[in-house]
Design a protein around this motif. Structure first.
Motif, short mmCIF file in Angstrom:
data_model
loop_
_atom_site.label_atom_id
_atom_site.label_comp_id
_atom_site.label_asym_id
_atom_site.label_seq_id
_atom_site.Cartn_x
_atom_site.Cartn_y
_atom_site.Cartn_z
N GLY A 152 0.81 -1.21 0.00
CA GLY A 152 0.00 0.00 0.00
C GLY A 152 0.85 1.26 0.00
O GLY A 152 2.06 1.22 0.25
N PRO A 153 0.24 2.41 -0.24
CA PRO A 153 0.99 3.67 -0.23
C PRO A 153 1.42 4.04 1.18
O PRO A 153 0.70 3.77 2.15
CB PRO A 153 -0.02 4.68 -0.78
N VAL A 154 2.59 4.62 1.30
CA VAL A 154 3.07 5.07 2.60
C VAL A 154 2.71 6.54 2.73
O VAL A 154 3.49 7.43 2.40
CB VAL A 154 4.59 4.86 2.74
N LYS A 155 1.48 6.77 3.16
CA LYS A 155 0.99 8.14 3.30
C LYS A 155 -0.06 8.20 4.39
O LYS A 155 -0.76 7.22 4.67
CB LYS A 155 0.42 8.65 1.98
N ILE A 156 -0.19 9.35 4.99
CA ILE A 156 -1.17 9.56 6.04
C ILE A 156 -2.58 9.36 5.46
O ILE A 156 -2.90 9.86 4.38
CB ILE A 156 -1.03 10.97 6.64
N GLY A 157 -3.39 8.60 6.19
CA GLY A 157 -4.77 8.40 5.76
C GLY A 157 -4.97 7.27 4.78
O GLY A 157 -6.10 7.04 4.31
N ALA A 158 -3.92 6.53 4.44
CA ALA A 158 -4.07 5.45 3.46
C ALA A 158 -5.04 4.38 3.94
O ALA A 158 -5.68 3.71 3.12
CB ALA A 158 -2.69 4.83 3.16
N LEU A 159 -5.15 4.21 5.25
CA LEU A 159 -6.07 3.18 5.77
C LEU A 159 -7.52 3.47 5.40
O LEU A 159 -8.34 2.54 5.32
CB LEU A 159 -5.91 3.04 7.27
N LEU A 160 -7.86 4.72 5.12
CA LEU A 160 -9.22 5.05 4.69
C LEU A 160 -9.50 4.44 3.32
O LEU A 160 -10.65 4.08 3.02
CB LEU A 160 -9.43 6.57 4.66
N GLU A 161 -8.47 4.33 2.49
CA GLU A 161 -8.64 3.69 1.19
C GLU A 161 -8.88 2.20 1.34
O GLU A 161 -9.58 1.59 0.53
CB GLU A 161 -7.39 3.94 0.32
N VAL A 162 -8.30 1.61 2.39
CA VAL A 162 -8.53 0.19 2.64
C VAL A 162 -9.99 -0.04 3.01
O VAL A 162 -10.66 -0.92 2.45
CB VAL A 162 -7.61 -0.32 3.78
N VAL A 163 -10.51 0.76 3.92
CA VAL A 163 -11.91 0.60 4.34
C VAL A 163 -12.85 0.85 3.18
O VAL A 163 -13.88 0.19 3.04
CB VAL A 163 -12.22 1.52 5.53
N ALA A 164 -12.51 1.82 2.32
CA ALA A 164 -13.37 2.15 1.18
C ALA A 164 -13.52 0.98 0.21
O ALA A 164 -14.44 0.98 -0.62
CB ALA A 164 -12.83 3.37 0.45
N LEU A 165 -12.65 -0.02 0.29
CA LEU A 165 -12.77 -1.19 -0.58
C LEU A 165 -14.04 -1.98 -0.29
O LEU A 165 -14.55 -2.69 -1.15
CB LEU A 165 -11.56 -2.11 -0.40
N PHE A 166 -14.55 -1.87 0.96
CA PHE A 166 -15.70 -2.71 1.32
C PHE A 166 -16.77 -2.00 2.14
O PHE A 166 -17.87 -2.54 2.30
CB PHE A 166 -15.24 -3.93 2.12
N GLY A 167 -16.48 -0.82 2.68
CA GLY A 167 -17.48 -0.24 3.57
C GLY A 167 -17.14 1.17 4.00
O GLY A 167 -16.62 1.97 3.22
N TYR A 168 -17.40 1.46 5.28
CA TYR A 168 -17.31 2.81 5.78
C TYR A 168 -16.61 2.83 7.14
O TYR A 168 -16.72 1.89 7.92
CB TYR A 168 -18.72 3.42 5.94
N VAL A 169 -15.91 3.92 7.38
CA VAL A 169 -15.25 4.11 8.67
C VAL A 169 -16.30 4.39 9.74
O VAL A 169 -17.27 5.11 9.50
CB VAL A 169 -14.25 5.27 8.60
N ARG A 170 -16.12 3.79 10.89
CA ARG A 170 -16.98 4.09 12.04
C ARG A 170 -16.25 5.06 12.94
O ARG A 170 -15.27 4.72 13.59
CB ARG A 170 -17.33 2.81 12.80
N GLU A 171 -16.74 6.29 12.99
CA GLU A 171 -16.09 7.32 13.80
C GLU A 171 -16.47 7.15 15.27
O GLU A 171 -17.61 6.85 15.61
CB GLU A 171 -16.51 8.71 13.31
N THR A 172 -15.50 7.35 16.15
CA THR A 172 -15.72 7.25 17.59
C THR A 172 -15.18 8.51 18.25
O THR A 172 -14.76 9.46 17.58
CB THR A 172 -15.01 6.02 18.18
#
Length: 379
Positions: A152-172
């Protein structure tokens, strides 16, 4: 399909499939599960009628069958409805037998350290480009409760692209993304390299976030490996060793609490081992740091409860239960937070370790997987 027979003056029907397997279906169940356009919306499949609109005296007046369909005429309304034989076979409820508490779905494979080099893993760019590769990765998450992603890309926020593959982030209260940034020899004790016991996250929430993603941006410290433990395998081992201990941890509620942020006081009351009413193992909540006083266990059971609690903790700590790996920048892993416990080993020496984390929910992941699997069936 061989034969069809009306039973109990029309209250049910019996279908004998090829090979001699017989399955019975109640008239009310068949009518409620009709797929015709007056019962179900063609576009989304949602039911158009309420149960109150079906006569309480619904009966089967006539039934006939061929290789693909069952045709039923209902009384008192005289409606004729056609059912797909394969759909009925897949949804048959006759012959379902009770199972011992703690059984797991056939979609799940429990594991221990023997998983070894079979750790489920996929390439970020590949799963991003093709539904087939994405489906394989999501299938592994459902099966094993966790999986890695590399490249994966080494950049801030890249994990949001992972979640976007299947769903949505759950904010807490921790935000959409939280930092797991720890430096060796820090100027603040909050940034320590201490190890953490394997745990599920946020047990004090109800419902808990059912998925967690941890994405690596830096990892130059010595140590700091990630570790995962299958909570379902730990529960299975406890059940085998101590049926009473398993019963106590699944019958009585533990309590969890968090007050670590201003304006936040989160509490939950759930068993450490969670079963469905039919005994299916569906969840594990284990987090010693967030456990509050256990007050729902009767006095006469408390000693044995703590004995089972201690054994569950010991099982989680055993090396033969643990799968360990070290993430490199651009790599991440995702865990089913209702099943798989995660931890990190301590670190020392020079360097730093920076991961970003976020939460998501399994319903989106399982929905995406179901869509991909349906597309494969049609291909």
């Amino acid at each position: 399909m061989d034969t069809v027979k009306i039973l109990d003056e029309g209250k049910a029907v019996s279908l004998t499939f090829r090979g001699g397997r017989e399955r019975r279906f109640h008239a009310i169940w068949l009518r409620d599960n009709a797929r015709d356009e007056s019962t179900r919306a063609p576009g989304n499949g949602q039911r158009l009628i309420t149960l109150g609109e079906i006569s309480a005296d619904v009966r089967i007046a006539a039934a006939s069958v061929d290789e693909r369909t069952l045709r039923v005429t209902f009384q008192p309304d005289g409606r004729e409805i056609v059912y797909d034989i394969h759909w009925l076979a897949e949804h048959a409820y006759d012959g379902v037998h009770s199972r011992a508490p703690g059984w797991v779905s056939t979609e799940i494979e429990t594991w221990d350290a023997g998983l070894g080099q079979r750790v489920p893993c996929a390439d970020f760019s590949t799963v991003s480009r093709t539904d087939g590769a994405l489906g394989d990765w999501l299938y592994d998450i459902r099966r094993f409760g966790f999986a890695k992603l590399t490249g994966g890309p080494v950049k801030i926020g890249a994990l949001l692209e992972v979640v976007a593959l299947f769903g949505y982030v759950r904010e807490t209260n921790y935000g959409k993304v939280f930092e797991v940034r720890t430096e060796v020899n820090p100027n603040n004790l909050a940034f320590t390299g201490l190890g953490l016991q394997a745990h599920t996250d946020n047990p004090y929430r109800d419902p808990v976030p059912t998925l967690q993603v941890l994405y690596c941006l830096e990892n130059s410290a010595i140590g700091g490996e990630n570790m995962v433990v299958d909570g379902f395998r730990a529960a299975e081992r406890l059940r085998q060793e101590s049926p009473r201990g398993f019963d106590l941890l699944s019958r009585y509620c533990a309590r969890f609490e968090y007050t670590g942020s201003a304006g936040v006081h989160l509490r939950s009351r759930r068993p450490m081992i969670e079963l469905m009413p039919d005994g299916e193992l569906v969840g594990v909540r284990f987090n010693n740091r967030s456990a509050s006083a256990i007050v729902d266990v009767p006095y006469n059971d408390m000693d044995d409860y703590y004995r089972a609690y201690r054994r569950m903790s010991d099982l989680i700590d055993e090396e033969d239960m643990q799968v360990t790996f070290k993430l490199q920048p651009g790599e991440c892993f995702i865990v089913d937070n209702t099943r798989v416990l995660h931890a990190r080993r301590g670190y020392s020496g020079a360097g730093s370790r920076w991961l970003q984390g976020c939460y998501a929910d399994k319903d989106g992941l399982l929905s995406k997987l179901a869509v991909v699997e349906k597309q494969r069936e049609r291909a």
